[in-house]
Design a protein around this motif. Structure first.
Motif, PDB file in Angstrom:
ATOM      1  N   PHE A  65       0.784  -1.294  -0.157  1.00 14.77           N
ATOM      2  CA  PHE A  65      -0.089   0.056   0.077  1.00 14.77           C
ATOM      3  C   PHE A  65       0.805   1.301  -0.054  1.00 14.77           C
ATOM      4  O   PHE A  65       1.781   1.191   0.912  1.00 14.77           O
ATOM      5  CB  PHE A  65      -0.774  -0.076   1.144  1.00 14.77           C
ATOM      6  CG  PHE A  65      -1.896   1.130   1.073  1.00 14.77           C
ATOM      7  CD1 PHE A  65      -3.112   0.787   0.530  1.00 14.77           C
ATOM      8  CD2 PHE A  65      -1.727   2.118   2.086  1.00 14.77           C
ATOM      9  CE1 PHE A  65      -3.938   1.834   0.632  1.00 14.77           C
ATOM     10  CE2 PHE A  65      -2.563   3.337   2.043  1.00 14.77           C
ATOM     11  CZ  PHE A  65      -3.842   2.839   1.381  1.00 14.77           C
ATOM     12  N   HIS A  66       0.615   2.069  -0.976  1.00 12.50           N
ATOM     13  CA  HIS A  66       1.618   3.406  -1.073  1.00 12.50           C
ATOM     14  C   HIS A  66       0.826   4.617  -1.017  1.00 12.50           C
ATOM     15  O   HIS A  66      -0.384   4.681  -1.141  1.00 12.50           O
ATOM     16  CB  HIS A  66       2.577   3.252  -2.176  1.00 12.50           C
ATOM     17  CG  HIS A  66       1.798   3.040  -3.586  1.00 12.50           C
ATOM     18  ND1 HIS A  66       0.867   3.883  -4.294  1.00 12.50           N
ATOM     19  CD2 HIS A  66       2.022   2.012  -4.471  1.00 12.50           C
ATOM     20  CE1 HIS A  66       0.731   3.373  -5.304  1.00 12.50           C
ATOM     21  NE2 HIS A  66       1.137   2.397  -5.541  1.00 12.50           N
ATOM     22  N   LYS A  67       1.608   5.650  -1.255  1.00 13.68           N
ATOM     23  CA  LYS A  67       1.121   6.955  -1.115  1.00 13.68           C
ATOM     24  C   LYS A  67       0.018   7.528  -2.353  1.00 13.68           C
ATOM     25  O   LYS A  67      -0.760   8.276  -1.984  1.00 13.68           O
ATOM     26  CB  LYS A  67       2.179   8.010  -1.125  1.00 13.68           C
ATOM     27  CG  LYS A  67       2.659   8.190   0.322  1.00 13.68           C
ATOM     28  CD  LYS A  67       3.716   9.321   0.448  1.00 13.68           C
ATOM     29  CE  LYS A  67       4.332   9.470   1.896  1.00 13.68           C
ATOM     30  NZ  LYS A  67       5.680  10.439   1.882  1.00 13.68           N
ATOM     31  N   GLY A  68       0.198   6.763  -3.316  1.00 13.41           N
ATOM     32  CA  GLY A  68      -0.669   6.794  -4.764  1.00 13.41           C
ATOM     33  C   GLY A  68      -1.968   6.259  -4.179  1.00 13.41           C
ATOM     34  O   GLY A  68      -3.132   6.951  -4.285  1.00 13.41           O
ATOM     35  N   HIS A  69      -2.179   5.084  -3.640  1.00 14.54           N
ATOM     36  CA  HIS A  69      -3.471   4.495  -3.014  1.00 14.54           C
ATOM     37  C   HIS A  69      -4.015   5.319  -2.074  1.00 14.54           C
ATOM     38  O   HIS A  69      -5.084   5.596  -2.382  1.00 14.54           O
ATOM     39  CB  HIS A  69      -3.099   3.099  -2.612  1.00 14.54           C
ATOM     40  CG  HIS A  69      -2.418   2.065  -3.522  1.00 14.54           C
ATOM     41  ND1 HIS A  69      -1.343   1.354  -2.744  1.00 14.54           N
ATOM     42  CD2 HIS A  69      -2.782   1.680  -4.378  1.00 14.54           C
ATOM     43  CE1 HIS A  69      -1.187   0.536  -3.918  1.00 14.54           C
ATOM     44  NE2 HIS A  69      -1.805   0.762  -4.869  1.00 14.54           N
ATOM     45  N   TYR A  70      -3.098   5.885  -1.154  1.00  9.17           N
ATOM     46  CA  TYR A  70      -3.620   6.609   0.035  1.00  9.17           C
ATOM     47  C   TYR A  70      -4.391   7.851  -0.691  1.00  9.17           C
ATOM     48  O   TYR A  70      -5.507   8.195  -0.145  1.00  9.17           O
ATOM     49  CB  TYR A  70      -2.825   7.057   0.821  1.00  9.17           C
ATOM     50  CG  TYR A  70      -2.996   7.757   2.055  1.00  9.17           C
ATOM     51  CD1 TYR A  70      -3.078   7.469   3.186  1.00  9.17           C
ATOM     52  CD2 TYR A  70      -2.718   9.246   1.960  1.00  9.17           C
ATOM     53  CE1 TYR A  70      -3.523   8.153   4.218  1.00  9.17           C
ATOM     54  CE2 TYR A  70      -3.068  10.096   2.818  1.00  9.17           C
ATOM     55  CZ  TYR A  70      -3.604   9.642   4.260  1.00  9.17           C
ATOM     56  OH  TYR A  70      -3.845  10.172   5.155  1.00  9.17           O
ATOM     57  N   SER A  71      -3.725   8.314  -1.742  1.00 11.58           N
ATOM     58  CA  SER A  71      -4.117   9.877  -2.523  1.00 11.58           C
ATOM     59  C   SER A  71      -5.476   9.542  -3.106  1.00 11.58           C
ATOM     60  O   SER A  71      -6.495  10.194  -2.812  1.00 11.58           O
ATOM     61  CB  SER A  71      -3.114  10.289  -3.142  1.00 11.58           C
ATOM     62  OG  SER A  71      -3.657  10.991  -4.238  1.00 11.58           O
ATOM     63  N   VAL A  72      -5.613   8.479  -3.730  1.00 16.16           N
ATOM     64  CA  VAL A  72      -6.982   8.104  -4.264  1.00 16.16           C
ATOM     65  C   VAL A  72      -7.991   7.779  -3.456  1.00 16.16           C
ATOM     66  O   VAL A  72      -9.262   8.317  -3.738  1.00 16.16           O
ATOM     67  CB  VAL A  72      -6.678   6.751  -5.370  1.00 16.16           C
ATOM     68  CG1 VAL A  72      -8.162   6.248  -5.850  1.00 16.16           C
ATOM     69  CG2 VAL A  72      -5.789   7.224  -6.614  1.00 16.16           C
TER      70      VAL A  72
END
Lengths: 173, 173, 173, 173, 173, 173
Positions: free
Chosen positions: F15-22
């Protein structure tokens, strides 16, 4: 192409005159009938002596004297009710309506937004797979309960001997 | 009943004129043909866009203009070659001979003691599922390679749009 | 190599002197014996307390004092009778004859064209897995019904405690 | 009973002199060896021509000239690495140590708290299943790379012909 | 991060005040609770009317008024007891202790070397899934046995009608 | 209860910051978010190093600093696209809309009559699971691409060492 297709399912152990009569009735209202052969993976046991392939042959030969366009498709038990409808629809031509008297099957298709209808009950006390299998095991007459083609299929595969044997009731063994 | 039954299997993605022509040839030698619809569990992907049910409908409608008595039965991939023949025979009416050009299928049935035969090759370079799917994705003409009934089925299910979409090539999305 | 190999299957929950005695008898007629360890995937339940691996160890250690060349192979339940024979033969060395007293197993191998034979019944009322498991749960003597090696294996894995526990009968818990 | 048991796994397609030599070395340190026959469900394909049963027979016959007490157990691919260790241990006698050169297998057993050890590498460039299968397909000499018993097993099952056939390289077909 | 995590499992058909009370008690001793939703693949049958997703929603909404940090994870029946613990741990955050009153679950985790503890029994005769389902089918009051959120979920999915239907007891059909 | 629920799925390896942001963006439009953890059964391999349970923990801890009510549910690959939607919906609370950029997922939900929407793309070239895993294997900095909680989870499970090991790139072994 704007055909009306229906779905009807049974275990057909074996296909008998009750099934035949229901299908004749349904056939009047539709263009094509998809017949699901349930518990397809089961065979060689007292409640399920015949393979899916043998049951498909019974159905197709019995309906050869009608003009009902039909498909006979094996449907395995998958033990996941919530997934079952899409398992069926993935293996069958698209259909508009389901004929069944089984509450679970009705519920599952209704929750999936597919129209359902209960076909007229045939003589349940007379035409019953359980009864026919019991007569086969007991060595009594059973042929009058099934279409002639079914008798031929069961003879071709030596089906009564198999049922007697797996039911453990074959005393000559 | 002493019918000669044969088995023929394909993925039929989609059913095309090559398949149709082979089946017509086989049909001359036998009483009934069991058609296995392979990789039945697969659909909605570039090499396998159509469900087993949709492929069964293509086959049945295309062969309606012949008098070949046939069965179309979905056969899932089971990934266990040594078990595959009995998996097939459990789901199909008994057959005497297998028509195939696939070395693995020939080997498996031969080891099981079932007669095999290689059908005459149809025009492989012309009638190919891969080629037809590529044309569908590219938006080119593909209808001439399939029986008319297949075109109707694919239209009914909006199949070209589906294939374009899952292939990722649909630029309008 | 022209060895005569036989197949014999049981659940062996646990392997007892009845099994041992049947195998000794079969061993006289053949070169190698393939022993199927049935319901291999089951364990930790009242009718099936021991894992397939533990049962294999019981068999191999018990037969160490004989000169019967044998294989012990786990066989999972697959719930598809028509496929079962090829599932077994894919996991076992090729064999010529099956020894069994089970009508279903006899039927399945006979339909597959494999010779079958019923071994002499050992003292069924005396040597029975069910009886032995009941004695284990009740805290009674059971060791006299199994080969000494089986007692050792069950001690090594603390098997009686496990059976008592999963049977829900362990009052000290 | 206080035996030291080890676990060693391979695909053994086929069992060759490299495997034999590693097992002889491991055998010096332990009382019993559990040999896992990996990808057990696969056969009749170029990288996996032989069934699990055939491979078990190769192993048992080859090790007959040693005094290593061993078990050969089929292990199916289950595609769930985190579950794999308990899948193996459920089907095998309990063991204390795992011998492997495969990083994944080492990692999985180490995370499960089981001791691991890397066996001495045998001549990898010389004894390789891939190489042996290529020679079989090409019709070249391969017998010198496997124990004599393996050659006998492969002859008994007509294994080279099968491999050639499924590899599609059999030009006489 | 040095959190103490516990595991607790049930079928939650439906989640009731007994479950709620046990979880409140467990919650005092730990930092996070992993709640396994057992028999996840089952639904639409008398003993298991609700899907895993519906049961997860019941749990999460009911515990929203507590400050217990928790996970609700569906756990399918896999019918292989010896593999079950690793099947669970692969799908759940790592935990240090298991709370259960079920002897099989206690045995399996203990054999895997994981600490277990029996939570205080809640009023079993009063709060029981079986009893609640019977009342739903009979058309009696059941709402007082479950948290208010569960009543809301069951209304949202029209759950009582579904249960009545699949139980075959819906006389208006 | 009249909540708007959405579904979003990924493999989250990790789980990364891209997922977090979406998820933060989606969270503004809905009441509850169901997060599917795809390929749940896979772990301990280069493209999928982390178990479903570990990924669930990453998600829950990372979103703890938001007020998005969410569920994280493991979803196994089932290799049957036509059945996949009902497999998902059986394991998840009911939802009204699906957010995805994957053409196959969009197609499958659209054919099932469920509304879909493409979320704004996050910086794909920057936040990518593949890239992060490559950096872990190479021993480079990766922590800046994931929420702090994810770093903590990966440390707790010693995840980088595991990935290095199974990727075969750990030279110290």
């Amino acid at each position: 192409m704007n055909l009306k297709r229906a779905f009807y399912i049974g275990r057909f152990q074996p296909f008998h005159k009750g099934h035949y009569s229901v299908i004749k009735t349904i056939g009047k209202d539709i263009d094509e009938l998809v017949i699901g052969v349930g518990s397809a993976q089961r065979s060689h046991e007292t409640p399920n002596p015949f393979t899916a392939g043998e049951r498909i042959m019974m159905i197709r030969h019995s309906l050869a004297d009608t003009d009902i366009k039909h498909y006979a498709v094996p449907i395995d038990d998958i033990q996941q009710n919530a997934v079952w409808v899409s398992y069926v629809t993935a293996r069958t031509p698209p259909f508009d309506i389901v004929y069944s008297n089984n509450p679970l099957i009705l519920e599952l298709f209704e929750e999936a937004g597919i129209e359902t209808k209960q076909p007229p009950m045939y003589h349940r006390e007379k035409y019953s797979g359980t009864l026919i299998r019991e007569k086969m095991i007991a060595g009594e007459e059973w042929e009058q309960f099934v279409p002639e083609s079914v008798t031929e299929v069961i003879e071709e595969i030596d089906g009564v001997r198999r049922l007697k044997h797996v039911s453990g009731s074959d005393q000559t063994f």
